[in-house]
Design an enzyme around this catalytic site. Structure first.
Site, PDB file in Angstrom:
ATOM      1  N   GLU A   6       2.169   1.625  -3.453  1.00 50.09           N
ATOM      2  CA  GLU A   6       1.071   2.105  -4.299  1.00 50.09           C
ATOM      3  C   GLU A   6       0.876   3.613  -4.119  1.00 50.09           C
ATOM      4  O   GLU A   6       0.703   4.357  -5.093  1.00 50.09           O
ATOM      5  CB  GLU A   6      -0.224   1.361  -3.948  1.00 50.09           C
ATOM      6  CG  GLU A   6      -1.409   1.770  -4.823  1.00 50.09           C
ATOM      7  CD  GLU A   6      -2.742   1.151  -4.355  1.00 50.09           C
ATOM      8  OE1 GLU A   6      -2.732   0.310  -3.430  1.00 50.09           O
ATOM      9  OE2 GLU A   6      -3.774   1.530  -4.917  1.00 50.09           O
ATOM     10  N   GLU A  57       0.829  -1.206   0.000  1.00 52.17           N
ATOM     11  CA  GLU A  57       0.000   0.000   0.000  1.00 52.17           C
ATOM     12  C   GLU A  57       0.870   1.265   0.000  1.00 52.17           C
ATOM     13  O   GLU A  57       0.530   2.264  -0.626  1.00 52.17           O
ATOM     14  CB  GLU A  57      -0.936  -0.015   1.218  1.00 52.17           C
ATOM     15  CG  GLU A  57      -2.019   1.027   1.167  1.00 52.17           C
ATOM     16  CD  GLU A  57      -3.164   0.733   2.144  1.00 52.17           C
ATOM     17  OE1 GLU A  57      -3.329  -0.427   2.560  1.00 52.17           O
ATOM     18  OE2 GLU A  57      -3.891   1.678   2.481  1.00 52.17           O
ATOM     19  N   SER A  63      -7.276   2.068  -2.012  1.00 52.88           N
ATOM     20  CA  SER A  63      -6.114   1.238  -2.334  1.00 52.88           C
ATOM     21  C   SER A  63      -6.564  -0.125  -2.829  1.00 52.88           C
ATOM     22  O   SER A  63      -7.515  -0.704  -2.303  1.00 52.88           O
ATOM     23  CB  SER A  63      -5.251   1.068  -1.081  1.00 52.88           C
ATOM     24  OG  SER A  63      -4.379  -0.021  -1.258  1.00 52.88           O
TER      25      SER A  63
END
Ligand code: SF4
Ligand code: SF4
Ligand code: SF4
Lengths: 108, 461
Positions: free
Chosen positions: B158, B155, B219
Site C-alpha cells: 500500500e 501495508e 493505512s
C-alpha cells in the site's frame, strides 16, 4: 490531623512535594506539570530499564529467526508465499481487500 | 516482582450507539476503583488522551468517551487502583468444550514478558515454552507474527502504491517470488501521504476521536490481530485445518488492553461476511499477557518448566521482521525491509546487516525520524526517474502525556507540511513491549511520597 480534610492535606503536600522534588515549577500548576517527554517524567524514568530489557529480548528473537530459520523480511516466510499462492493471490487483491483491510470512522 | 492486577468479568458490548461507542463495542474496559484511589494523580500525567479526570488529592475517574483503552494508567498506578475487563473464565470454558477449536493468536510482545509472571527476569524470551504451554492448555496456535508478515505485505505494498501514485505513476509493477503483478495505482492518488501505521488500535481510536482529518492517511490495513482472525476462519478453516469456521474460537493474546476493544468493533466480522455466516466474529475474545498467565495458573501449567525449542509449522512460521513489531520502530523496520527488497530487487542473506535499519529503533526518544536511501532496480529507475528513492520515515514512540509526542507530528500532517512518507505511531512508550496488558511492575514512590500518603491515610476523609 485536626480539621483539615484528607483531600486538602494531600493537595497541599502534593504541591510541596513537587516543589521539593523538582524545584519550582516552570509553568505553574495544572496540565503543564506534565513533561512533554514521557521518558523524562518520574514514571517514565522508572520504565526505561524494563523497556530496554524487553526490547533486547525482541531483537534476540529477530536474530534467532534470521540465524536459524533464515527469515529476515516478511516475504521470506514460506507460509506467506503459500497463503498468497493458494488463497489471496497477491497483496491488495480483492480477497485481501475483503479480509485484511478495513475503514475508519470519525467519532465526534 | 510483578503485581497482580485486579480484573472484572467482561460482558457484551453497548446495546446502541452511545457517545464515542458504536453498537456492540465494549465500553469501560479500564476502570478506576473509587475505594482504592488515593488521588496521587499519576494516572492523569501518563494518559495519552487526556481522559482522566481529577486533581491531586481527589478521587480520579476515567471519561470513557475520551479513553482510548491503552491501559497506561493501569500499568503506572502506584496504588493498584485501576482494573481491567477480562475474559479469562470465558476462554477456559471454551477450552473445555471438545467441539470447539480454540486458536490462540499470540502477539510478539507476549514472548518477552510472560515469563515475568512466573518469576523470570524481564525480557526473558519465551517462545517454544509458550507454544508448549498453549498446546497443553488445549489451544491451537496462529502466530500473530505470521499475521504481522501478512500486514507487511499488505501495508508495505500500500505504501509503495501511494508513493508511486503521488510520483505520477499510473501503474506499479511489483515482483514477488519471481512473479510479476501490475498494480493499478491511480486510485491511490486519493490516499494521501504520509501513510500512518494502523496496527495500534488505541492510536486508531485516538485519530477517530481527536484527529478525524488524518483518517485517510491511516493505512487501510487491519491490525495483525484482526488479519489473523479473518484468515483463521477462512483460509485456515478450509485449507489448513479442514474444520468448520463456526467451530473455531479465536483468542487474541495481546500485550494490550486496547485490543480487547478492537475485537469488538462492529465491522470486524469480515470472515462471516465473506463466507455468508452471520453473527461470526473475526476475533472472539482477547486475553492480555497477564490474563494468559492467569489461564495457565488456573490450569496448573507453568511454561517455564517446559522445553524452549521451536518447530514452527503452518501459521506458526514467522520472520525476524515480524517479531520486532513488539517494539517501537519495529513495524517501520519490517516495512522498510520489505520495501527495500521490492524496490531494489536485492535479496541479502538473512544475517546480513543490510537488513538492519537501526536508525528507526529507539527506546527513549519520544520521536525518531530518519531518511532511508533505497537503491532502485532498473525498471523503477526509469519509472521514478531517479537512481535512488529517499524514504523519509518517522516513529512516534508513545503518544505521550496528553498527546505531547504525537501532536507536533500530526499537526504538520494536518497543515500539509509533513516531510514524511511513512509514520509509525505506537500509543505505549517503547511500543507494545510496554503495553497496558503486560505484566505489571509496581511504580516506586519516593520516600517523601510514601510518607505523605501514609499520613494522608490517617487523616479524616
Ligand atoms: S494513579 Fe491510581 S491512586 Fe493515583 S490518582 Fe490515579 S487511580 Fe488514583
Ligand atoms: S491512560 Fe489509556 S486507558 Fe487510561 S484513561 Fe487514559 S486513554 Fe484510557
Ligand atoms: S502500543 Fe501496542 S500495546 Fe500499546 S495500545 Fe498500541 S497496540 Fe496496544
Amino acid at each position: 490531623m485536626g480539621n483539615i480534610t484528607r483531600r486538602a492535606f494531600i493537595k497541599f503536600a502534593g504541591l510541596t512535594s513537587f516543589v521539593l522534588l523538582t524545584g519550582f515549577p516552570k509553568l505553574g500548576y495544572g496540565k503543564e506539570f506534565i513533561s512533554n517527554n514521557f521518558f523524562d517524567t518520574p514514571v517514565g524514568r522508572q520504565r526505561i530499564n524494563l523497556i530496554k530489557a524487553r526490547q533486547a529480548g525482541q531483537y534476540k528473537d529477530d536474530i534467532i529467526m534470521r540465524e536459524k530459520f533464515k527469515m529476515a523480511a516478511s516475504h521470506e516466510n514460506p507460509m506467506i508465499k503459500k497463503f498468497y499462492s493458494e488463497f489471496a493471490h497477491h497483496p491488495l487483491s480483492e480477497i485481501s481487500e475483503a479480509l485484511l483491510h478495513t475503514h475508519y470512522k470519525a467519532r465526534v | 516482582m510483578v503485581r497482580k492486577v485486579k480484573t472484572f468479568k467482561g460482558d457484551g458490548g453497548v446495546p446502541n450507539d452511545t457517545g464515542t461507542y458504536r453498537k456492540g463495542e465494549l465500553r469501560g474496559i479500564i476502570k478506576i476503583d473509587q475505594e482504592t484511589c488515593v488521588g496521587c494523580d499519576t494516572c492523569r500525567t501518563v494518559c495519552p488522551a487526556g481522559a482522566v479526570k481529577g486533581s491531586v488529592g481527589e478521587k480520579h475517574s476515567i471519561d470513557v468517551d475520551r479513553c482510548i483503552n491503552c491501559g497506561q494508567c493501569l500499568l503506572n498506578c502506584p496504588f493498584g487502583a485501576i482494573e481491567q475487563m477480562s475474559f479469562v473464565d470465558h476462554v477456559i470454558e471454551k477450552l473445555k468444550d471438545k467441539k470447539t477449536k480454540v486458536v490462540a493468536i499470540i502477539a510478539p510482545a507476549v514472548r518477552v514478558a510472560i515469563a515475568e509472571e512466573f518469576g523470570a527476569e524481564p525480557g526473558t524470551l519465551t517462545v517454544g515454552r509458550l507454544w508448549a504451554a498453549l498446546k497443553t492448555a488445549g489451544f491451537d496456535i496462529y502466530e500473530n507474527n505470521f499475521a504481522a508478515d501478512q500486514t507487511i505485505l499488505e501495508e508495505g505494498t500500500e505504501l509503495l502504491a501511494r508513493v508511486a501514485a503521488h510520483s505520477g505513476l499510473k501503474e506499479l509493477p511489483v515482483e514477488l517470488w519471481g512473479k510479476k503483478i501490475v498494480l493499478e495505482v491511480e486510485e491511490f492518488k486519493h490516499k494521501p501521504l504520509p501513510q500512518f501505521t494502523s496496527c495500534c488500535p488505541a492510536w486508531v481510536r485516538y485519530a477517530e476521536i481527536y484527529y478525524p482529518k488524518v483518517l485517510p492517511n491511516i493505512s487501510s490495513c487491519k491490525s495483525p490481530q484482526q488479519m489473523a482472525g479473518a484468515t483463521a476462519k477462512t483460509y485456515g478453516a478450509k485449507d489448513v485445518w479442514k474444520v468448520k469456521p463456526e467451530n473455531i474460537f479465536t483468542v487474541g493474546v495481546m500485550p494490550c488492553t486496547a485490543k480487547i476493544f478492537e475485537a469488538s468493533r462492529p465491522e470486524f466480522d469480515s470472515a462471516g461476511r465473506f463466507l455468508k455466516i452471520s453473527g461470526m466474529r473475526d476475533v472472539d475474545a482477547v486475553l492480555t499477557t497477564r490474563d494468559l498467565a492467569e489461564v495457565f495458573r488456573k490450569l496448573n501449567i507453568n511454561p517455564m518448566k517446559l522445553p524452549e525449542e521451536r518447530q514452527p509449522k503452518d501459521f506458526m512460521q514467522y520472520t525476524g521482521g515480524a517479531t520486532i513489531f513488539g517494539v517501537s520502530g519495529g513495524v517501520m523496520e519490517a516495512a522498510v525491509r520489505f520495501a527495500f527488497h521490492v524496490l531494489s530487487g536485492l535479496e541479502p542473506k538473512a544475517m546480513s546487516p543490510q537488513w538492519d535499519f537501526e536508525d528507526v529503533r529507539g527506546y527513549r526518544h519520544p520521536v525518531v525520524s530518519a531518511t532511508i536511501p533505497v537503491p532502485l532496480k532498473a525498471d523503477y529507475k526509469k519509472a521514478f526517474k531517479t537512481d535512488q528513492l529517499n524514504i523519509k520515515v518517522c516513529v512516534v514512540n508513545g503518544i505521550g502525556p496528553d498527546g505531547a509526542h504525537l501532536k507536533p507530528v500530526i499537526e504538520d500532517v494536518v497543515a500539509g507540511k509533513s516531510p514524511y512518507h511513512f509514520i509509525e505511531v505506537m500509543t505505549c512508550p517503547g511500543g507494545c513491549i510496554n503495553g497496558g496488558g503486560q505484566p505489571c511492575h509496581p511504580v516506586e514512590l519516593s520516600l517523601w511520597e510514601k510518607f505523605l500518603y501514609a499520613l494522608a491515610g490517617s487523616a479524616k476523609k
